[in-house]
Design a protein around this motif. Structure first.
Motif, short mmCIF file in Angstrom:
data_model
loop_
_atom_site.label_atom_id
_atom_site.label_comp_id
_atom_site.label_asym_id
_atom_site.label_seq_id
_atom_site.Cartn_x
_atom_site.Cartn_y
_atom_site.Cartn_z
N ALA A 220 -6.40 -24.33 32.85
CA ALA A 220 -7.06 -24.10 31.57
C ALA A 220 -6.02 -23.68 30.54
CB ALA A 220 -8.11 -23.01 31.73
N PRO A 221 -6.23 -24.02 29.27
CA PRO A 221 -5.26 -23.63 28.25
C PRO A 221 -5.20 -22.13 28.09
CG PRO A 221 -7.27 -24.46 27.24
CD PRO A 221 -7.39 -24.72 28.70
N ASP A 222 -4.01 -21.61 27.83
CA ASP A 222 -3.86 -20.19 27.56
C ASP A 222 -3.54 -20.03 26.08
OD1 ASP A 222 -2.50 -17.52 27.24
OD2 ASP A 222 -3.01 -17.40 29.36
N TYR A 223 -4.44 -19.37 25.38
CA TYR A 223 -4.33 -19.28 23.92
C TYR A 223 -3.32 -18.23 23.46
CZ TYR A 223 -8.40 -22.31 23.83
OH TYR A 223 -9.25 -23.38 24.01
N PHE A 224 -2.69 -17.54 24.40
CA PHE A 224 -1.68 -16.55 24.03
C PHE A 224 -0.28 -16.95 24.48
CE2 PHE A 224 -5.63 -14.35 23.72
CZ PHE A 224 -5.46 -13.39 22.76
N SER A 225 -0.17 -18.09 25.14
CA SER A 225 1.13 -18.48 25.70
C SER A 225 2.05 -19.16 24.68
CB SER A 225 0.93 -19.41 26.89
OG SER A 225 0.28 -20.61 26.48
N GLY A 226 1.50 -19.67 23.58
CA GLY A 226 2.34 -20.32 22.58
C GLY A 226 3.05 -19.30 21.71
N ILE B 114 10.31 -9.62 23.29
CA ILE B 114 9.45 -8.76 24.12
C ILE B 114 9.35 -9.29 25.54
CG2 ILE B 114 7.08 -7.94 24.44
CD1 ILE B 114 6.86 -7.62 21.44
N GLY B 115 9.29 -10.60 25.71
CA GLY B 115 9.25 -11.17 27.05
C GLY B 115 7.89 -11.71 27.44
N GLY B 116 7.90 -12.65 28.36
CA GLY B 116 6.67 -13.32 28.77
C GLY B 116 5.76 -12.50 29.66
N ASP B 117 6.18 -11.29 30.03
CA ASP B 117 5.33 -10.43 30.87
C ASP B 117 4.56 -9.42 30.03
OD1 ASP B 117 7.48 -8.91 30.03
OD2 ASP B 117 7.77 -7.90 31.96
N LEU B 118 4.46 -9.66 28.73
CA LEU B 118 3.85 -8.70 27.81
C LEU B 118 2.49 -8.22 28.28
CD1 LEU B 118 3.57 -7.15 25.13
CD2 LEU B 118 2.80 -9.29 24.07
N TRP B 119 1.62 -9.16 28.67
CA TRP B 119 0.23 -8.80 28.99
C TRP B 119 0.03 -8.52 30.47
CZ3 TRP B 119 -1.43 -7.48 24.59
CH2 TRP B 119 -1.14 -8.23 23.44
N LYS B 120 1.09 -8.48 31.25
CA LYS B 120 0.96 -8.23 32.69
C LYS B 120 0.33 -6.85 32.93
CE LYS B 120 3.62 -8.00 36.99
NZ LYS B 120 4.98 -8.07 37.59
N GLY B 121 -0.76 -6.84 33.69
CA GLY B 121 -1.42 -5.58 34.04
C GLY B 121 -2.34 -5.04 32.97
N THR B 122 -2.43 -5.69 31.81
CA THR B 122 -3.29 -5.21 30.72
C THR B 122 -4.76 -5.36 31.10
OG1 THR B 122 -1.66 -5.74 29.03
CG2 THR B 122 -3.95 -5.55 28.30
N GLY C 64 4.98 -15.27 22.97
CA GLY C 64 4.36 -16.24 23.87
C GLY C 64 4.27 -15.67 25.27
N ALA C 65 3.07 -15.28 25.69
CA ALA C 65 2.87 -14.68 27.01
C ALA C 65 1.44 -14.93 27.45
CB ALA C 65 3.15 -13.17 26.96
N ASN C 66 1.26 -15.34 28.69
CA ASN C 66 -0.08 -15.59 29.20
C ASN C 66 -0.94 -14.34 29.11
OD1 ASN C 66 0.52 -18.23 29.79
ND2 ASN C 66 0.89 -17.88 31.96
N GLY C 67 -2.17 -14.51 28.63
CA GLY C 67 -3.08 -13.38 28.52
C GLY C 67 -3.66 -12.99 29.87
N PRO C 68 -4.31 -11.83 29.94
CA PRO C 68 -4.95 -11.40 31.19
C PRO C 68 -6.05 -12.38 31.61
CG PRO C 68 -4.86 -9.60 29.60
CD PRO C 68 -4.50 -10.85 28.86
N ALA C 69 -6.46 -12.30 32.86
CA ALA C 69 -7.50 -13.18 33.38
C ALA C 69 -8.77 -13.05 32.55
CB ALA C 69 -7.80 -12.81 34.84
N GLY C 70 -9.32 -14.20 32.16
CA GLY C 70 -10.53 -14.21 31.37
C GLY C 70 -10.32 -14.06 29.88
N VAL C 71 -9.09 -13.75 29.48
CA VAL C 71 -8.78 -13.59 28.05
C VAL C 71 -7.93 -14.76 27.57
CG1 VAL C 71 -7.62 -12.16 26.31
CG2 VAL C 71 -8.96 -11.09 28.13
N GLY C 72 -6.89 -15.07 28.33
CA GLY C 72 -5.98 -16.13 27.91
C GLY C 72 -6.64 -17.48 27.76
N ASP C 73 -7.67 -17.77 28.58
CA ASP C 73 -8.31 -19.08 28.51
C ASP C 73 -9.61 -19.05 27.71
OD1 ASP C 73 -9.81 -17.57 30.23
OD2 ASP C 73 -9.84 -19.03 31.87
N ASP C 74 -9.84 -17.98 26.97
CA ASP C 74 -11.06 -17.83 26.15
C ASP C 74 -10.76 -18.29 24.73
OD1 ASP C 74 -13.23 -17.00 24.65
OD2 ASP C 74 -13.44 -15.09 25.70
N ALA C 75 -11.42 -19.39 24.31
CA ALA C 75 -11.17 -19.94 22.97
C ALA C 75 -11.48 -18.93 21.87
CB ALA C 75 -11.99 -21.21 22.77
N GLU C 76 -12.51 -18.12 22.08
CA GLU C 76 -12.86 -17.13 21.05
C GLU C 76 -11.77 -16.07 20.91
OE1 GLU C 76 -15.62 -17.57 19.01
OE2 GLU C 76 -15.41 -19.46 20.10
N MET C 77 -11.14 -15.69 22.03
CA MET C 77 -10.03 -14.74 21.94
C MET C 77 -8.80 -15.41 21.33
SD MET C 77 -10.80 -11.69 22.69
CE MET C 77 -9.16 -11.00 22.85
#
Length: 493
Positions: free
Chosen positions: A42-48, A55-63, A96-109
């Protein structure tokens, strides 16, 4: 029947029979191939990425996903942030960092990320990122973010394509206003007039009505209005002065970043009439009544202050100019000015002012000198609870540094205002910093800052925020938060 039909085919065309056999058997030479079917992620809306923030691509890790869902939409709302916290929000959302589960692939987020970037003055970056996402036609919020980013970036054609592709909520006021503009742009005045009437029948917008009415009827449009992308596009179409004082006064934060006028610095660059330039800069800086206004004035005066700093000779108000240099990010000029300040008679400054300036420069450069911190504590102890040295010392200490036993005893006696941040959020902030959950620490810091408003959190809360985000790995932002806090003491009554 099937057997007979295949026999007929093979008799009529041996090539057809060979083709049927080839399709039925993946490998004819005895080797068998495995066909693997992979499901597309699924697309990740925070990865671009908008920019390389470091800051690094692990920004949202554990959030915690719920914390992100709570804070990010508020960053695109009407609550203001102080410059340092706006910068923190902009840097985090530009990474550019993948969002947390359920957030990164949410078009509204994804839409909320785009709208927040736009509100924080990063419309061009949002425009580039949103150009690469999917799902906009089925999401009014994501489409609105794409359209506004395009309009503010001057790409009216793209905004009109977004409007045409939208499949939901097409009767909302925003889309009717944009559609009327696009129809006018496409030389469809009758359709534009009808859509304009539909838009006005709903939620009224006096500025849009004035501009669109003038565009349709050819009447006098009045002044430009820049409170959103549609009005900005109309103002440009009508050839209005979008750089006028009235226009800039009407501009939303999203548009102010693309409308900053530049002054004529040719005389300063050549070293001509520095006294007049210094007087002009000082007047501009002194008229700033708020921290945000001072930071804006400092950035506007940065080029001439740099020349003044390197020119040598006495300055009319050196401490104020050095503060402005730090506020604009020019630590070298601040250090150059500070190096020229010797003796007991420094214009516009006393020993506490110099201690505060030293703290500013130390925080901005990331080098917390124990002697500077100790001197600040000593000034705070001497000046009592009303001395700005006390909160300044707390702010500087949040970045590190050590105190001797006497200084620690003085520090412990400081009488500071009570923290305002909720204890629950403060504890979570501490934990996120210690666990190096960068994204969560930054979001909790921003949630506290949003409650504080345009002046930012009080010194005690600010120091706790700076310590936590510094531990989490956002050191540049921690320094900016401390610098802003020390600068802000000049505007505290």
């Amino acid at each position: 029947m099937r057997h007979n039909r295949s026999m007929v085919i093979s008799k009529r065309s041996p090539f057809a029979a060979a083709l049927v056999l080839a399709l039925a058997v993946p490998a004819l030479a005895g080797a068998q191939e495995e066909v693997t079917v992979k499901t597309l992620a699924a697309p990740d809306y925070f990865s671009g990425p908008v920019a390389d923030t470091g800051i690094g691509g692990d920004l949202w890790k554990g959030t915690a996903p719920a914390i992100m869902r709570d804070v990010v939409p508020k960053l695109g709302g009407s609550k203001p942030l102080s410059p340092a916290f706006a910068s923190l929000a902009r840097r985090m959302l530009s990474t550019g960092a993948n969002g947390p589960a359920g957030v990164g692939d949410d078009a509204e987020m994804g839409a909320q990320r785009g709208l927040a970037l736009i509100a924080l003055g990063e419309a061009k970056g949002a425009n580039a990122v949103l150009d690469r996402v999917t799902g906009a036609p089925g999401s009014a919020a994501l489409s609105m973010a794409s359209a506004e980013a395009a309009l503010i970036s001057g790409d009216d054609d793209k905004a009109c394509r977004v409007e045409q592709a939208l499949t939901v909520d097409r009767g909302a006021a925003y889309w009717l206003r944009l559609r009327a503009f696009c129809q006018l742009k496409a030389d469809q005045p009758d359709a534009a007039q009808l859509t304009f009437q539909l838009a006005q029948a709903g939620t009224k917008d006096a500025d849009y009505a004035r501009l669109m009415g003038a565009a349709l009827a050819g009447t006098a449009p009045g002044a430009a209005n820049l409170k959103n992308g549609v009005n900005y596009a109309l103002s440009r179409r009508l050839n209005l002065d979008v750089q006028s004082a009235a226009a800039i006064a009407s501009a939303s934060p999203a548009l102010k970043s693309v409308l900053k006028p530049t002054g004529d610095l040719s005389g300063v660059a050549s070293g001509a009439d520095l006294t007049a330039q210094e007087a002009s800069d000082l007047a501009f800086l002194r008229q700033a009544k708020t921290l945000t206004a001072f930071v804006e004035a400092a950035h506007a005066s940065a080029a001439s202050i740099a020349v003044l700093a390197s020119a040598g000779g006495p300055l009319q108000d050196p401490v104020l100019l050095a503060r402005a240099a730090v506020a604009s990010g020019d630590v070298a000029s601040a250090q150059a000015i500070r190096g020229r300040l010797v003796g007991d008679t420094i214009p516009g400054a006393n020993t506490t002012d110099l201690a505060l300036l030293d703290a500013l420069i130390a925080a901005a450069s990331g080098k917390v000198d124990n002697q500077i911190l100790g001197n600040l504590v000593s000034r705070g102890a001497t000046g009592g609870p009303k001395s700005p040295a006390q909160p300044a010392a707390v702010l500087l200490a949040s970045l590190g540094g050590g105190l001797d036993p006497d200084a620690r005893a003085q520090f412990a006696s400081f009488d500071l205002a009570k923290p305002v941040a909720s204890p629950a959020r403060a504890l979570l902030l501490d934990d996120a910093g210690a666990a190096k959950r960068k994204g969560e620490a930054g979001l909790l810091a921003l949630s506290i800052a949003l409650d504080a408003g345009a002046t930012g959190p009080a010194p005690v809360d600010r120091a706790r925020i700076a310590e936590a985000v510094n531990h989490a790995g956002l050191s540049a932002d921690a320094r900016a938060i401390v610098v802003e806090g020390i600068l802000g003491l000049a505007f505290t009554k």
